[in-house]
Design a protein around this motif. Structure first.
Motif, PDB file in Angstrom:
ATOM      1  N   ASN A   1      -1.936   3.272  10.744  1.00  0.00           N
ATOM      2  CA  ASN A   1      -3.332   3.469  10.395  1.00  0.00           C
ATOM      3  C   ASN A   1      -3.909   4.607  11.223  1.00  0.00           C
ATOM      4  O   ASN A   1      -3.250   5.120  12.129  1.00  0.00           O
TER       5      ASN A   1
ATOM      6  N   PHE B   1       3.482  -1.235   5.911  1.00  0.00           N
ATOM      7  CA  PHE B   1       2.181  -1.091   5.264  1.00  0.00           C
ATOM      8  C   PHE B   1       1.316  -0.107   6.034  1.00  0.00           C
ATOM      9  O   PHE B   1       1.222  -0.158   7.242  1.00  0.00           O
TER      10      PHE B   1
ATOM     11  N   VAL C   1      -1.419  -5.956  -3.971  1.00  0.00           N
ATOM     12  CA  VAL C   1      -1.211  -6.639  -2.696  1.00  0.00           C
ATOM     13  C   VAL C   1      -1.881  -8.014  -2.669  1.00  0.00           C
ATOM     14  O   VAL C   1      -1.418  -8.919  -1.973  1.00  0.00           O
TER      15      VAL C   1
ATOM     16  N   PHE D   1       0.872  -1.189   0.000  1.00  0.00           N
ATOM     17  CA  PHE D   1       0.000   0.000   0.000  1.00  0.00           C
ATOM     18  C   PHE D   1       0.904   1.234   0.000  1.00  0.00           C
ATOM     19  O   PHE D   1       0.728   2.162   0.786  1.00  0.00           O
TER      20      PHE D   1
ATOM     21  N   LEU E   1      -8.314  -5.347   3.423  1.00  0.00           N
ATOM     22  CA  LEU E   1      -7.095  -5.659   2.671  1.00  0.00           C
ATOM     23  C   LEU E   1      -5.886  -5.881   3.582  1.00  0.00           C
ATOM     24  O   LEU E   1      -4.877  -6.433   3.145  1.00  0.00           O
ATOM     25  N   ILE E   2      -5.980  -5.492   4.848  1.00  0.00           N
ATOM     26  CA  ILE E   2      -4.879  -5.757   5.776  1.00  0.00           C
ATOM     27  C   ILE E   2      -4.603  -7.256   5.870  1.00  0.00           C
ATOM     28  O   ILE E   2      -3.487  -7.672   6.193  1.00  0.00           O
TER      29      ILE E   2
ATOM     30  N   SER F   1      -2.162   0.222   5.545  1.00  0.00           N
ATOM     31  CA  SER F   1      -3.320  -0.332   4.845  1.00  0.00           C
ATOM     32  C   SER F   1      -4.459   0.678   4.782  1.00  0.00           C
ATOM     33  O   SER F   1      -4.544   1.583   5.610  1.00  0.00           O
TER      34      SER F   1
ATOM     35  N   ARG G   1     -12.148  -2.065   1.797  1.00  0.00           N
ATOM     36  CA  ARG G   1     -10.785  -1.520   1.784  1.00  0.00           C
ATOM     37  C   ARG G   1      -9.978  -1.936   3.014  1.00  0.00           C
ATOM     38  O   ARG G   1      -8.846  -2.398   2.892  1.00  0.00           O
ATOM     39  N   SER G   2     -10.540  -1.750   4.197  1.00  0.00           N
ATOM     40  CA  SER G   2      -9.782  -2.061   5.415  1.00  0.00           C
ATOM     41  C   SER G   2      -9.495  -3.549   5.552  1.00  0.00           C
ATOM     42  O   SER G   2      -8.495  -3.932   6.165  1.00  0.00           O
TER      43      SER G   2
ATOM     44  N   TYR H   1      -4.023  -9.229   3.575  1.00  0.00           N
ATOM     45  CA  TYR H   1      -2.908  -9.538   2.668  1.00  0.00           C
ATOM     46  C   TYR H   1      -1.570  -9.153   3.294  1.00  0.00           C
ATOM     47  O   TYR H   1      -0.559  -9.827   3.069  1.00  0.00           O
ATOM     48  N   ALA H   2      -1.562  -8.085   4.069  1.00  0.00           N
ATOM     49  CA  ALA H   2      -0.334  -7.695   4.768  1.00  0.00           C
ATOM     50  C   ALA H   2       0.002  -8.728   5.839  1.00  0.00           C
ATOM     51  O   ALA H   2       1.170  -9.093   6.024  1.00  0.00           O
TER      52      ALA H   2
ATOM     53  N   TRP I   1       3.066  -1.289  10.816  1.00  0.00           N
ATOM     54  CA  TRP I   1       1.735  -0.957  10.304  1.00  0.00           C
ATOM     55  C   TRP I   1       1.356   0.416  10.825  1.00  0.00           C
ATOM     56  O   TRP I   1       1.511   0.713  12.002  1.00  0.00           O
TER      57      TRP I   1
END
Length: 179
Positions: free
Chosen positions: A112, A69, A53, A7, A92-93, A71, A89-90, A95-96, A110
């Protein structure tokens, strides 16, 4: 040192580590916005874009020393609809988290919005922390920091740092504001 930035936007983490004097020999980054990718490549000509990602676990890259990241935060933001991890959207973390599990970097960071700490997102934060803890072998620390003391903006952000437990000494946090 090898840095993997997910990201990535235009490379804020890469620039931060560079400015802090870390010797980055290779940077890999994941981003989907074509303008951000172009800007990242302009700022870091030798960086290698590795795609979205969602495909990070299949990326053919060497072991990253640091994985960063920030995210997507819209679903945690107090200005958003508050969907939290149920948001497109959130979430997607995940994948991290999988990237940390797959690559096992020495350190991951991380960043955020502070909204992830709100009561309505408490279960989401605990599930994120549990997912990192379940990977095993990492010491996890976090702190809410106001970026105004190191960036030209007044924004509170949560920073979570995971370090391989057998290789870390001391604590990262708390970090105090500079007078």
């Amino acid at each position: 040192m090898i840095l993997l930035e997910l990201f990535s936007g235009i490379g804020g983490f890469s620039k931060g580590f560079e400015k802090a004097g870390y010797p980055i020999e290779q940077t890999y980054f994941s981003e989907i916005d074509k303008h951000a990718i172009a800007n990242f490549k302009y700022n870091f000509p030798h960086a290698r874009h590795i795609g979205p990602v969602e495909k990070i676990a299949t990326a053919d890259i060497p072991h990253p020393d640091i994985l960063t990241f920030g995210s997507p935060c819209q679903d945690f933001s107090d200005l958003g609809k508050g969907a939290g991890m149920a948001g497109r959207r959130s979430s997607l973390i995940s994948y991290a988290i999988e990237a940390v599990r797959h690559f096992r970097p020495d350190v991951f960071v991380w960043e955020n919005v502070k909204g992830v700490l709100f009561a309505k997102h408490r279960a989401d934060l605990f599930s994120i922390l549990k997912a990192f803890a379940d990977i095993g072998g990492y010491r996890l620390e976090w702190q809410l920091l106001n970026t105004s003391w190191f960036l030209p903006q007044n924004r509170e952000r949560i920073y979570l740092v995971g370090r391989l437990a057998e290789r870390c000494a001391g604590s990262v946090f708390p970090i105090g504001e500079v007078d």
